[in-house]
Design a protein around this motif. Structure first.
Motif, PDB file in Angstrom:
ATOM      1  N   GLY A  93     -81.619 -38.740 -10.111  1.00 47.49           N
ATOM      2  CA  GLY A  93     -81.776 -37.796  -9.005  1.00 47.49           C
ATOM      3  C   GLY A  93     -82.667 -36.613  -9.322  1.00 47.49           C
ATOM      4  O   GLY A  93     -83.790 -36.768  -9.804  1.00 47.49           O
ATOM      5  N   ASP A  94     -82.169 -35.411  -9.059  1.00 49.96           N
ATOM      6  CA  ASP A  94     -82.958 -34.187  -9.218  1.00 49.96           C
ATOM      7  C   ASP A  94     -83.236 -33.836 -10.678  1.00 49.96           C
ATOM      8  O   ASP A  94     -84.005 -32.901 -10.945  1.00 49.96           O
ATOM      9  CB  ASP A  94     -82.243 -33.004  -8.552  1.00 49.96           C
ATOM     10  N   PRO A 141     -75.523 -35.210 -17.285  1.00 48.16           N
ATOM     11  CA  PRO A 141     -74.161 -34.741 -17.063  1.00 48.16           C
ATOM     12  C   PRO A 141     -73.329 -35.773 -16.288  1.00 48.16           C
ATOM     13  O   PRO A 141     -73.822 -36.841 -15.902  1.00 48.16           O
ATOM     14  CB  PRO A 141     -74.373 -33.469 -16.240  1.00 48.16           C
ATOM     15  N   ARG A 142     -72.094 -35.422 -16.064  1.00 47.84           N
ATOM     16  CA  ARG A 142     -71.172 -36.321 -15.361  1.00 47.84           C
ATOM     17  C   ARG A 142     -71.700 -36.742 -13.993  1.00 47.84           C
ATOM     18  O   ARG A 142     -71.479 -37.885 -13.557  1.00 47.84           O
ATOM     19  CB  ARG A 142     -69.802 -35.641 -15.205  1.00 47.84           C
ATOM     20  N   VAL A 143     -72.384 -35.838 -13.296  1.00 44.91           N
ATOM     21  CA  VAL A 143     -72.832 -36.126 -11.942  1.00 44.91           C
ATOM     22  C   VAL A 143     -73.776 -37.319 -11.877  1.00 44.91           C
ATOM     23  O   VAL A 143     -73.891 -37.970 -10.834  1.00 44.91           O
ATOM     24  CB  VAL A 143     -73.492 -34.866 -11.309  1.00 44.91           C
ATOM     25  N   VAL A 144     -74.450 -37.643 -12.973  1.00 48.54           N
ATOM     26  CA  VAL A 144     -75.297 -38.835 -13.011  1.00 48.54           C
ATOM     27  C   VAL A 144     -74.714 -39.879 -13.969  1.00 48.54           C
ATOM     28  O   VAL A 144     -75.431 -40.735 -14.488  1.00 48.54           O
ATOM     29  CB  VAL A 144     -76.759 -38.499 -13.395  1.00 48.54           C
ATOM     30  N   GLY A 145     -73.398 -39.814 -14.169  1.00 46.00           N
ATOM     31  CA  GLY A 145     -72.712 -40.820 -14.958  1.00 46.00           C
ATOM     32  C   GLY A 145     -73.073 -40.812 -16.427  1.00 46.00           C
ATOM     33  O   GLY A 145     -72.997 -41.858 -17.087  1.00 46.00           O
TER      34      GLY A 145
END
Length: 220
Positions: A93-94, A141-145
């Protein structure tokens, strides 16, 4: 005797046609991670080479290697060229640089917003058996696994060679020649910031993304 035409099952023909028309974007994207080998090859085609869990494909003239472990795709590696560019946005993503631009170490680090961990096959006294590479690793980070990314710079272009030489010289001044020859910098993060500055504008020659990527060559 009259020969019988070879009949191809409709599903097999569809898979073959789809694989023949596949683009890099069809295969090198986040949706393909975690797919099983049969589905992956229905899109990517038949691998040209398989060594252990690594299977190499040619797609639109680009070389892509998929790591398939326990039946599913865990990582992919794309060799970059002007006509073979990596769009990492579907994976992270970003945290990915804007697509459509040549990928450099600095562009990735700026987009990711965190430092990279640098290592190398060899920086001095490497011999002529192969062209060594410098690597930079990142874990999301966690947000992208917790997705892992590994950038490579093959030591063949002037920019990569100059950056590697300057990095080696800086470490040699501080730690001594033997320390660099033995590759002990791969077990030490204190010179990562120096590498980050030197490799800022160096083009990435290959990028791997997924889970379980190779480590930083630390041997002690």
């Amino acid at each position: 005797m009259r020969s019988t035409p070879l009949l191809i099952a409709p599903l097999a023909l569809a898979a073959f046609t789809q694989a023949q028309a596949a683009t890099v974007a069809d295969v090198f994207n986040g949706d393909m991670l975690g797919t099983n080998q049969r589905y992956f090859e229905s899109i990517a085609g038949i691998p040209r080479e398989s060594v252990g869990d690594d299977h190499t494909f040619r797609i639109q003239g680009c070389t892509l290697t998929a790591t398939i472990s326990n039946g599913s795709v865990t990582a992919m590696r794309l060799e970059l060229a002007p006509s073979c560019q990596a769009d990492l946005t579907s994976f992270i993503g970003d945290f990915a640089p804007a697509p459509g631009q040549p990928l450099t170490f600095g562009a990735f680090e700026q987009a990711a917003g965190s430092a990279l961990s640098y290592s190398a096959d060899c920086l001095t006294m490497c011999g002529n058996a192969y062209d060594p590479s410098v690597y930079a690793a990142w874990e999301g980070p966690r947000v992208v696994g917790f997705m892992e990314v590994r950038l490579e710079a093959l030591q063949v272009g002037d920019a990569a060679i100059d950056a590697a030489s300057a990095w080696s010289e800086q470490m040699t001044k501080t730690m001594g020649e033997d320390w660099v020859i033995d590759g002990r910098f791969n077990c030490d993060t204190r010179f990562d910031q120096t590498a980050s500055q030197l490799f800022q504008n160096v083009p990435v020659t290959a990028v791997s993304i997924g889970t379980g990527l190779p480590g930083n060559h630390c041997e002690g």
